[in-house]
Design an enzyme around this catalytic site. Structure first.
Site, mmCIF file in Angstrom:
data_model
loop_
_atom_site.group_PDB
_atom_site.id
_atom_site.type_symbol
_atom_site.label_atom_id
_atom_site.label_comp_id
_atom_site.label_asym_id
_atom_site.label_seq_id
_atom_site.Cartn_x
_atom_site.Cartn_y
_atom_site.Cartn_z
ATOM 1 N N PHE A 199 8.830 61.927 72.666
ATOM 2 C CA PHE A 199 9.755 61.552 73.745
ATOM 3 C C PHE A 199 11.144 61.203 73.237
ATOM 4 C CE2 PHE A 199 8.640 57.242 72.430
ATOM 5 C CZ PHE A 199 9.849 56.579 72.589
ATOM 6 N N LYS B 226 5.619 72.395 74.175
ATOM 7 C CA LYS B 226 4.926 71.350 74.938
ATOM 8 C C LYS B 226 5.685 70.054 74.662
ATOM 9 C CE LYS B 226 2.611 68.168 75.107
ATOM 10 N NZ LYS B 226 3.101 66.882 75.642
ATOM 11 N N SER C 44 3.866 60.645 66.531
ATOM 12 C CA SER C 44 3.351 59.501 65.769
ATOM 13 C C SER C 44 2.325 59.974 64.725
ATOM 14 C CB SER C 44 2.703 58.499 66.728
ATOM 15 O OG SER C 44 1.644 59.130 67.415
ATOM 16 N N CYS D 29 12.965 58.155 64.742
ATOM 17 C CA CYS D 29 12.125 58.244 63.545
ATOM 18 C C CYS D 29 12.947 57.931 62.302
ATOM 19 C CB CYS D 29 11.517 59.624 63.426
ATOM 20 S SG CYS D 29 12.785 60.882 63.357
HETATM 21 P P1 NAD Z 1 3.247 60.645 70.322
HETATM 22 O O1 NAD Z 1 2.550 60.932 69.059
HETATM 23 O O2 NAD Z 1 2.642 59.687 71.277
HETATM 24 O O3 NAD Z 1 3.443 62.010 71.161
HETATM 25 C C1 NAD Z 1 3.930 63.177 70.550
HETATM 26 C C2 NAD Z 1 3.364 64.378 71.296
HETATM 27 O O4 NAD Z 1 1.946 64.357 71.188
HETATM 28 C C3 NAD Z 1 3.702 64.390 72.773
HETATM 29 O O5 NAD Z 1 4.026 65.705 73.158
HETATM 30 C C4 NAD Z 1 2.429 63.910 73.423
HETATM 31 O O6 NAD Z 1 2.221 64.471 74.695
HETATM 32 C C5 NAD Z 1 1.354 64.364 72.476
HETATM 33 N N1 NAD Z 1 0.199 63.460 72.450
HETATM 34 C C6 NAD Z 1 0.192 62.123 72.717
HETATM 35 N N2 NAD Z 1 -1.055 61.630 72.574
HETATM 36 C C7 NAD Z 1 -1.852 62.658 72.220
HETATM 37 C C8 NAD Z 1 -3.243 62.774 71.911
HETATM 38 N N3 NAD Z 1 -4.065 61.727 71.970
HETATM 39 N N4 NAD Z 1 -3.728 63.986 71.559
HETATM 40 C C9 NAD Z 1 -2.905 65.062 71.492
HETATM 41 N N5 NAD Z 1 -1.578 64.996 71.785
HETATM 42 C C10 NAD Z 1 -1.058 63.823 72.135
HETATM 43 O O7 NAD Z 1 4.739 60.212 69.941
HETATM 44 P P2 NAD Z 1 5.886 59.664 70.897
HETATM 45 O O8 NAD Z 1 5.544 58.277 71.316
HETATM 46 O O9 NAD Z 1 6.211 60.658 71.938
HETATM 47 O O10 NAD Z 1 7.112 59.634 69.867
HETATM 48 C C11 NAD Z 1 7.357 58.572 68.999
HETATM 49 C C12 NAD Z 1 6.741 58.816 67.637
HETATM 50 O O11 NAD Z 1 7.225 60.040 67.091
HETATM 51 C C13 NAD Z 1 7.119 57.752 66.613
HETATM 52 O O12 NAD Z 1 5.984 57.475 65.832
HETATM 53 C C14 NAD Z 1 8.209 58.413 65.781
HETATM 54 O O13 NAD Z 1 8.364 57.904 64.487
HETATM 55 C C15 NAD Z 1 7.718 59.807 65.761
HETATM 56 N N6 NAD Z 1 8.786 60.746 65.454
HETATM 57 C C16 NAD Z 1 8.791 61.305 64.207
HETATM 58 C C17 NAD Z 1 9.806 62.172 63.863
HETATM 59 C C18 NAD Z 1 9.848 62.788 62.504
HETATM 60 O O14 NAD Z 1 10.675 63.660 62.293
HETATM 61 N N7 NAD Z 1 8.994 62.421 61.563
HETATM 62 C C19 NAD Z 1 10.816 62.480 64.788
HETATM 63 C C20 NAD Z 1 10.753 61.903 66.058
HETATM 64 C C21 NAD Z 1 9.725 61.035 66.376
#
Ligand code: NAD
Length: 498
Positions: A149, A173, A226, A281
């Site tokens: 997000f 997605k 995450s 991030c």
């Molecule tokens: P998230 O992991 O909750 O969601 C990421 C994606 O995974 C979304 O599209 C979501 O719909 C999907 N998702 C969520 N739960 C799922 C599940 N149980 N099974 C399968 N798919 C699922 O992350 P978020 O809250 O949207 O974003 C914040 C996180 O992303 C933080 O941990 C941040 O550090 C990380 N992030 C990392 C980078 C990087 O480059 N390393 C960049 C941006 C964000």
């Protein structure tokens, strides 16, 4: 209520399975729209379309592909305000910050416009008598991107321009929380002349993610989010035989040396810790003060934190916006409570902040915590909010040990006037992206982005040259054109060169 966001399949807006969920405005706490959610069937439909489109797209000339990307670049520039307003409304971040992420995303599109250079293979004449060798790079086929997000435009842009430029069809997605930017980008690709089906958007949560990871028609999966979900995606998609890059969470440390310009370090760490309410991030949730840097840094960062104006993202006076959800707000407050209960000092306390007129928004104020044990979860875990934990160590070596003990390895920074310590930091730190007097060392689009350890699963970093490697497969071709009357004896030995 409000607007509706549907899937984009084969150039058409397609409502899904009947399942929907509300799209919220984090500043007001109110519902602004409805998101249509997909399932395995929606994914299958998009993959069938993508597979057909990709076959033709792969055959398009590089000239035509890059012309479309050039047009796309201008269309995105022209649509920056529209994108930024949509992002701010659904994510909460300030409009200025959202424009920044669009600009940073464009860097990868600009990199992709020079794909004509990067797709050149190698060629060697006469590797053996009358034998030439060359390499070509070909697309994987249909690839998927699953994104978080916190950067609804920039992170998908790390993926789709390079995937498309190299001849793949891309299924995005995006996060369910701020889906509008992806549909705007789909519309812009269509206006730029990209054939239908080469870029598609499917909305949804776990069901859609798992279907993408398991679908046999998909050859590669790029994930950013995450750490637990990155691990899940890496394992599921790898087990299904796909190429996977899965970027995870972070807990980035900025080391402040006693010789640093402390005022400068405090302004930079404040922007890293509190910009976008810490929901980056590459945010800086930990400052590590070395020796005598501690007291002056604490005073300076307190002053910086207390200056910040917290408010809605569409108010130009706002420095720091709300968090994404009520749960995210509750987590920040709870983790601050837990640190306090464990004996930490709350130097700046954002827990009770209320923004007038936005009482239902997900606001917390900037928070600075110190005197916290190195095994406390408020320090060791990713809080993903505007919380800066200041850890104090005695010397440079202890700072290195502390940073390297973190399971995450996304970004880190050192503030110092000493080339000696800066050089040692760069050499000894176990982190993928390093800033020397730069708090958020996010590489430009023509370098690659990626962390170490629990911040990335898979071989490839994102965008730039690593993106090119991820979205293509190499073929090595050995060529011989014997004369029609050339006669040779069969040899059963392994071929050597003459
Ligand atoms: P998230 O992991 O909750 O969601 C990421 C994606 O995974 C979304 O599209 C979501 O719909 C999907 N998702 C969520 N739960 C799922 C599940 N149980 N099974 C399968 N798919 C699922 O992350 P978020 O809250 O949207 O974003 C914040 C996180 O992303 C933080 O941990 C941040 O550090 C990380 N992030 C990392 C980078 C990087 O480059 N390393 C960049 C941006 C964000």
């Amino acid at each position: 209520m409000g607007y509706e966001i549907t899937h984009v399949i084969d150039g058409q807006e397609v409502a899904g399975t009947g399942a929907t969920q509300p799209i919220m405005n984090p500043a007001t706490g109110g519902e602004v729209g409805t998101l249509h959610l997909g399932n395995a069937e929606t994914v299958d439909r998009a993959v069938q379309v993508a597979a057909r489109a990709q076959k033709e797209w792969q055959l398009e000339s590089l000239a035509k592909r890059t012309q479309i990307l050039y047009r796309m670049r201008q269309l995105v520039i022209d649509a920056t305000d529209e994108l930024a307003v949509a992002i701010s409304r659904e994510h909460g971040k300030t409009v200025a910050d959202a424009k920044g992420e669009v600009a940073r995303g464009l860097e990868t599109l600009e990199f992709a416009t020079s794909i004509t250079q990067d797709l050149k293979g190698g060629f060697s004449q006469n590797v053996s008598t009358g034998v030439d060798a060359h390499t070509v790079r070909q697309p994987l086929g249909v690839v998927a991107g699953i994104t978080p997000f916190n950067f609804p435009a920039m992170v998908p842009f790390w993926m789709h321009p390079v995937a498309i430029a190299t001849g793949n069809a891309f299924i995005l997605k995006p996060s369910e929380r701020d889906p509008s930017a992806s549909n705007i980008v789909a519309r812009l690709y269509q206006e730029a002349g990209l054939p239908n089906g080469v870029f598609q958007v499917i909305h949804g949560g776990k069901t859609v993610v798992d279907a993408l990871c398991e679908h046999e028609g998909i050859s590669g999966v790029s994930f950013v989010g995450s750490t637990p979900i990155a691990k899940h995606v890496h394992q599921t998609a790898s087990a299904a035989g796909k190429r996977v890059q899965a970027l995870g969470g972070a807990n980035n440390h900025a080391v402040v040396m006693p010789d640093a310009n402390i005022e400068f370090a405090a302004t930079q760490v404040a922007s890293g810790a509190f910009g976008s309410a810490g929901e980056r991030c590459m945010a800086v949730p930990v400052a590590v003060t070395v020796g005598e840097a501690h007291e002056p840094f604490l005073a300076a960062i307190k002053a910086e934190a207390e200056k910040l104006v917290v408010g809605p993202g569409d108010d130009p006076k706002t420095d720091m916006p709300p968090l994404i959800t009520p749960d995210a707000k509750e987590r920040v407050i709870r983790m601050t409570d837990e640190a306090e209960a464990a004996g930490a000092t709350i130097v700046v306390d954002g827990r009770r902040l209320v923004v007038e007129g936005y009482e239902n928004g997900n606001f917390v104020g900037p928070t600075v915590i110190t005197d916290l044990a190195a095994d406390h979860p408020t320090y060791t875990e990713e809080v993903f909010g505007p919380v800066l934990v200041v850890m104090h160590v005695n010397n440079f070596d202890e700072a290195i040990d502390l940073v390297n003990a973190s399971p995450f390895g996304n970004g880190t920074a050192i503030f110092t006037d000493s080339g000696h310590y800066a050089r040692r930091f760069e050499d000894e730190i176990q982190v993928g992206m390093i800033g020397i007097n730069v708090p958020i060392p996010t590489p430009v689009g023509y370098y690659s982005f990626g962390g170490w350890k629990d911040s990335l699963f898979g071989e490839h970093h994102a965008h730039g040259p690593e993106g090119l490697n991820f979205y293509t497969r190499q073929k090595a071709v050995t060529v011989r054109w014997p004369a029609q009357n050339e006669a040779v004896e069969a040899s059963m030995s392994f071929p050597t060169h003459d």
